[in-house]
Design a protein around this motif. Structure first.
Motif, short mmCIF file in Angstrom:
data_model
loop_
_atom_site.label_atom_id
_atom_site.label_comp_id
_atom_site.label_asym_id
_atom_site.label_seq_id
_atom_site.Cartn_x
_atom_site.Cartn_y
_atom_site.Cartn_z
N VAL A 231 0.84 -1.20 0.00
CA VAL A 231 0.00 0.00 0.00
C VAL A 231 0.88 1.24 0.00
CG1 VAL A 231 -1.58 1.37 1.43
CG2 VAL A 231 -2.02 -1.05 1.06
N ASP A 232 0.46 2.25 -0.78
CA ASP A 232 1.20 3.51 -0.86
C ASP A 232 0.53 4.64 -0.09
OD1 ASP A 232 3.23 2.73 -2.97
OD2 ASP A 232 1.37 2.33 -4.05
N ILE A 233 -0.80 4.63 -0.03
CA ILE A 233 -1.56 5.70 0.62
C ILE A 233 -2.63 5.06 1.50
CG2 ILE A 233 -3.05 7.71 0.31
CD1 ILE A 233 -1.85 7.99 -2.53
N PHE A 234 -2.71 5.46 2.76
CA PHE A 234 -3.79 5.03 3.64
C PHE A 234 -4.83 6.13 3.75
CE2 PHE A 234 -0.60 1.96 5.12
CZ PHE A 234 -1.39 0.82 5.20
N ASP A 235 -6.06 5.78 3.40
CA ASP A 235 -7.20 6.69 3.44
C ASP A 235 -7.96 6.43 4.74
OD1 ASP A 235 -9.51 8.16 3.03
OD2 ASP A 235 -10.18 7.02 1.28
N GLY A 236 -7.71 7.25 5.75
CA GLY A 236 -8.33 7.06 7.06
C GLY A 236 -9.70 7.69 7.12
N SER A 237 -10.74 6.88 7.01
CA SER A 237 -12.10 7.39 6.95
C SER A 237 -12.68 7.57 8.35
CB SER A 237 -12.98 6.42 6.14
OG SER A 237 -14.31 6.86 6.13
N GLN A 238 -13.07 8.80 8.65
CA GLN A 238 -13.72 9.08 9.92
C GLN A 238 -14.82 10.11 9.70
OE1 GLN A 238 -9.66 11.29 11.17
NE2 GLN A 238 -11.09 11.12 12.84
N ARG A 239 -15.73 10.23 10.65
CA ARG A 239 -16.88 11.11 10.46
C ARG A 239 -16.46 12.57 10.47
NH1 ARG A 239 -20.99 9.58 14.86
NH2 ARG A 239 -22.45 10.79 13.61
N LEU B 54 -7.16 10.01 12.34
CA LEU B 54 -6.90 8.62 11.93
C LEU B 54 -5.86 8.55 10.81
CD1 LEU B 54 -7.80 5.70 12.47
CD2 LEU B 54 -9.53 6.00 10.67
N ALA B 55 -5.97 9.43 9.82
CA ALA B 55 -4.98 9.46 8.74
C ALA B 55 -3.60 9.83 9.27
CB ALA B 55 -5.41 10.44 7.65
N GLY B 56 -3.58 10.77 10.21
CA GLY B 56 -2.30 11.18 10.78
C GLY B 56 -1.59 10.04 11.48
N TRP B 57 -2.35 9.23 12.20
CA TRP B 57 -1.74 8.06 12.86
C TRP B 57 -1.27 7.03 11.84
CZ3 TRP B 57 0.41 7.51 17.27
CH2 TRP B 57 0.01 8.29 18.35
N ALA B 58 -2.03 6.86 10.76
CA ALA B 58 -1.60 5.92 9.73
C ALA B 58 -0.25 6.32 9.15
CB ALA B 58 -2.65 5.84 8.63
N ALA C 4 -0.73 9.55 3.51
CA ALA C 4 -2.05 9.39 4.11
C ALA C 4 -3.03 10.40 3.55
CB ALA C 4 -1.97 9.52 5.63
N GLN C 5 -4.29 10.00 3.56
CA GLN C 5 -5.38 10.83 3.05
C GLN C 5 -6.44 10.94 4.14
OE1 GLN C 5 -6.85 9.64 -0.84
NE2 GLN C 5 -8.96 9.97 -0.18
N THR C 6 -6.86 12.17 4.44
CA THR C 6 -7.91 12.36 5.43
C THR C 6 -9.23 12.58 4.73
OG1 THR C 6 -8.41 13.48 7.52
CG2 THR C 6 -7.79 14.89 5.66
N VAL C 7 -10.32 12.41 5.48
CA VAL C 7 -11.66 12.64 4.96
C VAL C 7 -12.61 12.77 6.16
CG1 VAL C 7 -12.41 10.23 4.81
CG2 VAL C 7 -13.31 11.88 3.17
N GLY C 8 -13.73 13.44 5.94
CA GLY C 8 -14.73 13.53 7.00
C GLY C 8 -15.26 14.93 7.19
N ARG D 132 1.21 21.10 7.99
CA ARG D 132 2.06 20.58 9.07
C ARG D 132 2.56 19.18 8.79
NH1 ARG D 132 -2.01 22.80 12.68
NH2 ARG D 132 -2.74 20.68 13.14
N GLY D 133 2.02 18.54 7.74
CA GLY D 133 2.47 17.20 7.38
C GLY D 133 1.74 16.09 8.08
N GLU D 134 0.60 16.38 8.73
CA GLU D 134 -0.15 15.33 9.40
C GLU D 134 -0.64 14.28 8.40
OE1 GLU D 134 -4.06 14.78 12.32
OE2 GLU D 134 -3.26 16.79 11.92
N PHE D 135 -1.02 14.74 7.22
CA PHE D 135 -1.45 13.87 6.13
C PHE D 135 -1.06 14.55 4.83
CE2 PHE D 135 -5.02 15.91 8.37
CZ PHE D 135 -5.29 16.94 7.49
N ASP D 136 -1.28 13.88 3.71
CA ASP D 136 -0.78 14.36 2.42
C ASP D 136 -1.87 14.73 1.42
OD1 ASP D 136 2.25 13.55 2.72
OD2 ASP D 136 1.06 11.86 3.43
N LEU D 137 -3.05 14.15 1.57
CA LEU D 137 -4.15 14.38 0.66
C LEU D 137 -5.42 14.59 1.46
CD1 LEU D 137 -3.35 11.52 -1.88
CD2 LEU D 137 -2.98 13.96 -2.27
N VAL D 138 -6.38 15.31 0.85
CA VAL D 138 -7.62 15.66 1.55
C VAL D 138 -8.81 15.19 0.72
CG1 VAL D 138 -9.04 17.55 2.42
CG2 VAL D 138 -6.55 17.66 2.67
N GLY D 139 -9.56 14.24 1.24
CA GLY D 139 -10.74 13.75 0.57
C GLY D 139 -11.93 14.66 0.83
N VAL D 140 -12.64 15.01 -0.22
CA VAL D 140 -13.84 15.84 -0.12
C VAL D 140 -14.97 15.09 -0.80
CG1 VAL D 140 -14.86 18.09 -0.58
CG2 VAL D 140 -12.39 17.91 -0.20
#
Length: 389
Positions: free
Chosen positions: A278-286, A300-304, A312-316, A349-357
């Motif tokens: 896996v190259d990117i972890f998409d941490g899905s949270q509300r 969640l993405a930051g921890w991944a 990592a990719q965040t979303v929510g 800040r580098g917590e994650f790299d991509l932002v899911g919308v």
């Protein structure tokens, strides 16, 4: 919107590159199943839908059924009209989608999907096929579930049986075949749905996996299915294409469910999956701004990213004032500005790299351009047909 706001959200519009993937910005259209592909075949309307959103750095499609007869089924939008990734007609349809998105300057990945225990028996492309469940159970029936009472009685409470080893391998091979088909028609990488109580997540979660063989046991053992699945996909697509893996704590069976209670447990789950390819972890949270573990502000993405060293990719709820499955009607520009600035600051800040919308882009195809230009955003209203996958 002010110049100050535009400066705050500038990190969202920086380029991103990883392996063969090169993105113009960090905004990812999150997967949202719509049910507009009759007999599993995407048409010109699907191509147009995604092409209108090609100014996202990356589009991840709605959930796409893999080449396994029990992958899809349901009486809602995820039933007969959910797309799949096998068969001449469907693959020709997807090739047209990819070509249309590329012509508009976009990048696109399919989200490969197997509904697992959530599939309704007797529905979908193969209604005669038995639904497959890792341990024969749908999940705990006494917790808060995001399903109807009718579904609980007609699907969840129905008895099942544990999958055989051969059946487990068949599902893995179905994912791998569909990944190869996706690359053959021109997709820019592969996204795996490993969240929300569907098949991959069914193996990860102890609420649906009580096996004691090589596919079960502790956190590491329950990750074995995902590990072998990722390895199989990597063998089929080669080293250069990016693999994106969506995971979540919450399940449709139980919004309070947790794969991991501590960072150490999460590392036991994600570490082997990362090593598998896996190259990117998409941490899905509300809510993207919700801290995942006590004592740290990381989501969640930051921890991944911290635990695996992978992107990592965040979303929510990005661009909105409420999270998924909360109120679908929320504020416009005033409510969104602080939210967007917040996610951009955490990205910087580098917590994650991509932002899911998700909902914001589904609602307004021009959302990315509006944000970048500092224009007023459209007030959000619930769309008539979509399911966040």
């Amino acid at each position: 919107m002010s110049l100050e706001f535009q400066a705050e959200i500038a990190p969202l519009f920086e380029p991103f590159a990883l392996r063969s993937l090169s993105l113009a910005n960090r905004v990812v259209m999150a997967p949202m199943t719509r049910g507009f592909s009759p007999s599993g075949v995407p048409g010109k309307d699907v191509a147009g839908y995604y092409a209108r959103r090609a100014d996202c750095g990356l589009i991840i499609t709605e959930g796409v059924g893999v080449d396994h007869p029990a992958a899809l089924g349901g009486s809602g939008v995820d039933g007969d009209n959910a797309p799949h990734m096998y068969g001449r007609c469907a693959l020709e349809g997807w090739r047209a989608v990819v070509d249309t998105v590329h012509a508009a300057g976009g990048k696109i990945m399919p989200q490969l999907w197997h509904q697992g225990v959530m599939r309704e028996m007797g529905t979908g492309p193969h209604p005669e096929v038995e639904t497959v469940r890792p341990s024969g159970v749908w999940g705990p029936l006494d917790r808060t579930a995001m399903v109807t009472p009718e579904y609980l009685s007609n699907v969840a409470a129905k008895p099942g049986r544990a999958m055989t080893d051969e059946e487990v391998v068949d599902v893995i091979e179905g994912f791998a075949r569909s990944a190869r088909y996706a690359m053959d028609v021109g997709f820019d990488g592969i996204a795996i749905h490993g969240a929300h109580g569907y098949m991959v997540d069914d193996f990860l979660w102890d609420g649906t996996n009580s096996r004691t063989d090589r596919w079960g046991g502790d956190h590491i053992g329950r990750a074995a299915f995902a590990v072998e699945l990722v390895k199989a996909i990597r063998r089929e697509i080669g080293l250069e294409p990016v693999i994106n893996f969506r995971f979540s704590q919450w399940k449709q069976q139980d919004v309070r469910a947790r794969l991991a209670e501590t960072p150490g447990q999460l590392g036991e789950i994600l570490g082997p999956i990362a090593d598998a390819g896996v190259d990117i972890f998409d941490g899905s949270q509300r809510y993207f701004d919700k801290a995942e573990f006590e004592g740290s502000s990381l989501n969640l993405a930051g921890w991944a990213k911290k635990l695996t060293g992978k992107a990592a990719q965040t979303v929510g709820g990005v661009g909105l004032s409420s999270g998924v499955y909360d109120s679908k009607r929320t504020g416009g520009s005033d409510a969104a500005r602080e939210n967007i600035a917040n996610v951009a600051q955490r990205l910087a800040r580098g917590e994650f790299d991509l932002v899911g919308v998700g909902r914001a882009i589904m609602h307004d195809p021009a959302w990315v351009g509006r944000v970048q230009r500092g224009e007023e955003l459209l007030p959000f209203a619930e769309a008539s047909r979509f399911v966040l996958t």
